[in-house]
Enzyme design. Structure first.
Site, PDB file in Angstrom:
ATOM      1  N   SER A 151      50.789  -5.495   5.198  1.00  0.00           N
ATOM      2  CA  SER A 151      50.667  -4.051   5.427  1.00  0.00           C
ATOM      3  C   SER A 151      49.637  -3.416   4.479  1.00  0.00           C
ATOM      4  CB  SER A 151      52.034  -3.404   5.188  1.00  0.00           C
ATOM      5  OG  SER A 151      51.915  -2.003   5.140  1.00  0.00           O
ATOM      6  N   TYR A 174      46.347   1.031   8.118  1.00  0.00           N
ATOM      7  CA  TYR A 174      46.580   2.458   8.336  1.00  0.00           C
ATOM      8  C   TYR A 174      45.308   3.130   7.851  1.00  0.00           C
ATOM      9  CZ  TYR A 174      51.673   1.926   8.988  1.00  0.00           C
ATOM     10  OH  TYR A 174      52.926   1.603   9.442  1.00  0.00           O
ATOM     11  N   THR A 200      47.026  -0.325  13.361  1.00  0.00           N
ATOM     12  CA  THR A 200      48.279   0.190  13.925  1.00  0.00           C
ATOM     13  C   THR A 200      48.037   1.576  14.518  1.00  0.00           C
ATOM     14  OG1 THR A 200      49.608  -1.092  12.401  1.00  0.00           O
ATOM     15  CG2 THR A 200      50.670   0.819  13.385  1.00  0.00           C
ATOM     16  N   LYS A 279      47.686  -2.714  17.314  1.00  0.00           N
ATOM     17  CA  LYS A 279      49.153  -2.838  17.319  1.00  0.00           C
ATOM     18  C   LYS A 279      49.764  -1.512  17.751  1.00  0.00           C
ATOM     19  CE  LYS A 279      52.933  -4.010  14.068  1.00  0.00           C
ATOM     20  NZ  LYS A 279      53.598  -2.804  13.589  1.00  0.00           N
ATOM     21  N   HIS A 303      56.743  -0.140  16.964  1.00  0.00           N
ATOM     22  CA  HIS A 303      57.001  -0.048  15.526  1.00  0.00           C
ATOM     23  C   HIS A 303      58.489  -0.299  15.225  1.00  0.00           C
ATOM     24  CE1 HIS A 303      54.297   1.313  12.148  1.00  0.00           C
ATOM     25  NE2 HIS A 303      55.435   1.209  11.484  1.00  0.00           N
TER      26      HIS A 303
HETATM   27  C1  LIG Z   1      60.773  -1.068   6.846  1.00  0.00           C
HETATM   28  C2  LIG Z   1      59.659  -1.254   7.824  1.00  0.00           C
HETATM   29  C3  LIG Z   1      58.362  -1.021   7.406  1.00  0.00           C
HETATM   30  C4  LIG Z   1      57.300  -1.224   8.294  1.00  0.00           C
HETATM   31  N1  LIG Z   1      56.030  -1.069   7.853  1.00  0.00           N
HETATM   32  C5  LIG Z   1      54.993  -1.256   8.704  1.00  0.00           C
HETATM   33  C6  LIG Z   1      53.652  -1.153   8.243  1.00  0.00           C
HETATM   34  O1  LIG Z   1      53.391  -0.922   7.082  1.00  0.00           O
HETATM   35  N2  LIG Z   1      52.668  -1.315   9.174  1.00  0.00           N
HETATM   36  C7  LIG Z   1      52.924  -1.598  10.493  1.00  0.00           C
HETATM   37  O2  LIG Z   1      51.999  -1.732  11.303  1.00  0.00           O
HETATM   38  N3  LIG Z   1      54.197  -1.741  10.924  1.00  0.00           N
HETATM   39  C8  LIG Z   1      55.223  -1.598  10.080  1.00  0.00           C
HETATM   40  N4  LIG Z   1      56.503  -1.760  10.514  1.00  0.00           N
HETATM   41  C9  LIG Z   1      56.739  -2.189  11.907  1.00  0.00           C
HETATM   42  C10 LIG Z   1      56.759  -3.719  11.987  1.00  0.00           C
HETATM   43  O3  LIG Z   1      55.494  -4.258  11.773  1.00  0.00           O
HETATM   44  C11 LIG Z   1      57.246  -4.205  13.364  1.00  0.00           C
HETATM   45  O4  LIG Z   1      56.504  -3.542  14.363  1.00  0.00           O
HETATM   46  C12 LIG Z   1      58.741  -3.966  13.595  1.00  0.00           C
HETATM   47  O5  LIG Z   1      59.470  -4.112  12.408  1.00  0.00           O
HETATM   48  C13 LIG Z   1      59.256  -4.952  14.632  1.00  0.00           C
HETATM   49  O6  LIG Z   1      60.581  -4.692  14.949  1.00  0.00           O
HETATM   50  P1  LIG Z   1      61.823  -5.463  14.291  1.00  0.00           P
HETATM   51  O7  LIG Z   1      61.989  -4.924  12.922  1.00  0.00           O
HETATM   52  O8  LIG Z   1      62.929  -5.078  15.220  1.00  0.00           O
HETATM   53  O9  LIG Z   1      61.527  -6.938  14.309  1.00  0.00           O
HETATM   54  C14 LIG Z   1      57.564  -1.599   9.644  1.00  0.00           C
HETATM   55  C15 LIG Z   1      58.879  -1.828  10.047  1.00  0.00           C
HETATM   56  C16 LIG Z   1      59.916  -1.671   9.150  1.00  0.00           C
HETATM   57  C17 LIG Z   1      61.309  -1.974   9.608  1.00  0.00           C
END
Ligand SMILES: Cc1cc2nc3c(=O)[nH]c(=O)nc-3n(C[C@H](O)[C@H](O)[C@H](O)COP(=O)(O)O)c2cc1C
Length: 407
Positions: A151, A174, A200, A279, A303
């Site tokens: 990230s 981001y 993203t 994404k 997300h």
């Molecule tokens: C706590 C948390 C932080 C996340 N941070 C980012 C991030 O910094 N950048 C991003 O593109 N997606 C982020 N995501 C989304 C994840 O990349 C991913 O799309 C998502 O967690 C997938 O679903 P799942 O948790 O049900 O497997 C985050 C998700 C969570 C739960």
């Protein structure tokens, strides 16, 4: 259902037990047995029967505010539920008397080969879950031959993560509202050795209200202001985020930028020779736009139910997108993947690979690198055994004919 198990009384009781036992010189093993208060409790990573076994341990090891940030969706968390529910609409067709003694999980994406189609999704601020933050995840990715997407909001520098991984990672972007900073982030990731930039696109407007997160934060007895200073806005958000440690923040005021349009993909292409993925794609129209503007790959994602409360599960969105893309570029998917059978269904409906988010963070928080490895191992083992039952021996051979619609 993957609900936060919010029981502050039980949490306090366990903390009381831990402190009391330590003060009384009680051994770790005896204490561990005492702590096994439910049949689902595990004491070591290797005891986990499935990835959800890490969830209650993770909850216990985290502050309520951090657990809320991890588990939250938006509004009623209905899109989290939709992501999970979509897997119930498909059954797997069992096939017999095919030689399935050798199962090959290797997966090729954009010229790189990974040991498995299960990818570690970008998850921000991993110091909230483990004192070494993203480093144990990199070590687990190395030992499992897995792809890690880092990230923008990493606590550890990309250079250190790549050194720990001893191999390429993908960098998630981001952009902020300042294009000089966006370019500097991409340039740094590029020079550090990231082999792809994952832009993203689903939080550009900031996303909807994360109610579960806000409610759990209210229950946190700790003093959040010792780490977070809300009044400092963006500067506070990126404090302790290693990607931002080298430049002054200039015009940057927000992590995202609601005014961006598809033109931004072209700009990204000018800034780097590395592969560019988008994404957050949820419709065939947007998939087509991303390709028209030069994307090398797509991630179908909402997300993890944290962007829009659309009530559309990513697996439900996948077939129409896959049809439109028609294998011109790799198509990844994430959201709600908890089982090898889920991975299988996503691949069968057109995904080239899948990402998991929360489950590896549960593993990280519960058992560090070993926990992340165990999560990846369980996913692979489940996938391997469902491939055997379906009579498919290679990832590329999994297709729509392996599924049957239910209901
Ligand atoms: C706590 C948390 C932080 C996340 N941070 C980012 C991030 O910094 N950048 C991003 O593109 N997606 C982020 N995501 C989304 C994840 O990349 C991913 O799309 C998502 O967690 C997938 O679903 P799942 O948790 O049900 O497997 C985050 C998700 C969570 C739960």
């Amino acid at each position: 259902m993957e609900r936060p198990i919010v029981d502050p009384y039980r949490r306090r009781f366990l903390r009381f037990l831990t402190l009391g036992a330590a003060a009384g010189g009680i051994s770790g093993a005896a204490l561990a047995q005492t702590l096994r208060v439910s049949p689902r409790d595990i004491l070591e990573a290797k005891e986990a029967l499935n990835v959800s076994d890490f969830l209650p341990i993770a909850e216990r090891t985290m502050r309520p505010a951090h657990f809320g940030y991890l588990q939250t969706g938006v509004l009623d968390d209905g899109t989290i539920d939709a992501n999970r529910a979509a897997y119930r609409n498909w059954g797997i067709r069992a096939r017999r008397l095919i030689d399935v003694s050798r199962i090959d999980l290797t997966t090729k994406l954009l010229g790189e080969t990974w040991a498995s189609p299960v990818v570690l999704a970008p998850v921000a601020s991993q110091r909230a879950y483990h004192h070494e933050a993203e480093r144990p995840v990199a070590r687990a990715a190395r030992s499992r031959g897995a792809l890690q997407i880092l990230s923008t909001m990493t606590n550890i520098s990309i250079e250190t993560v790549i050194a720990d991984r001893q191999g390429p990672i993908w960098f998630q972007l981001y952009p902020t509202n300042d294009m000089d900073i966006a370019k500097a982030l991409v340039t740094r990731a590029d020079r550090a050795g990231a082999s792809a930039i994952v832009f993203t696109a689903d939080l550009l407007s900031g996303g909807m209200r994360r109610e579960t997160q806000e409610r759990l934060a209210r229950m946190d007895p700790g003093d959040c202001s010792s780490c977070h200073d809300r009044s400092a806005g963006f500067a506070d958000l990126v404090r302790r985020k290693a990607m931002f440690d080298r430049f002054d923040l200039g015009e940057a005021r927000t992590l995202n930028n609601p005014s961006l349009t598809w033109e931004f993909i072209r700009r990204l292409r000018d800034w780097t020779d590395k592969k560019v993925l988008v994404k957050g794609i949820m419709t065939p129209e947007d998939a087509e736009m991303a390709l028209a503007y030069g994307a090398d790959g797509l991630i179908v994602s909402n997300h993890g139910g944290r962007a829009e409360e659309s009530l559309v599960g990513t697996l439900d969105a996948l077939p129409a997108i896959a049809e439109k893309i028609n294998r011109r570029v790799p198509l990844l998917l994430d959201g709600g993947i908890r089982r090898g059978t889920d991975v299988f269904k996503a691949l069968a409906l057109g995904a080239s690979a899948v990402c998991v988010g929360r489950p590896y963070i549960w593993g990280l928080s519960a058992f560090g690198s070993e926990g992340v490895e165990a999560v990846l191992n369980i996913m692979d083992e489940e996938l391997r055994s469902v491939m055997q039952q379906a009579g498919v021996t290679r990832i590329g051979a999994i297709g729509r004919n392996n599924l049957t619609p239910l209901g």
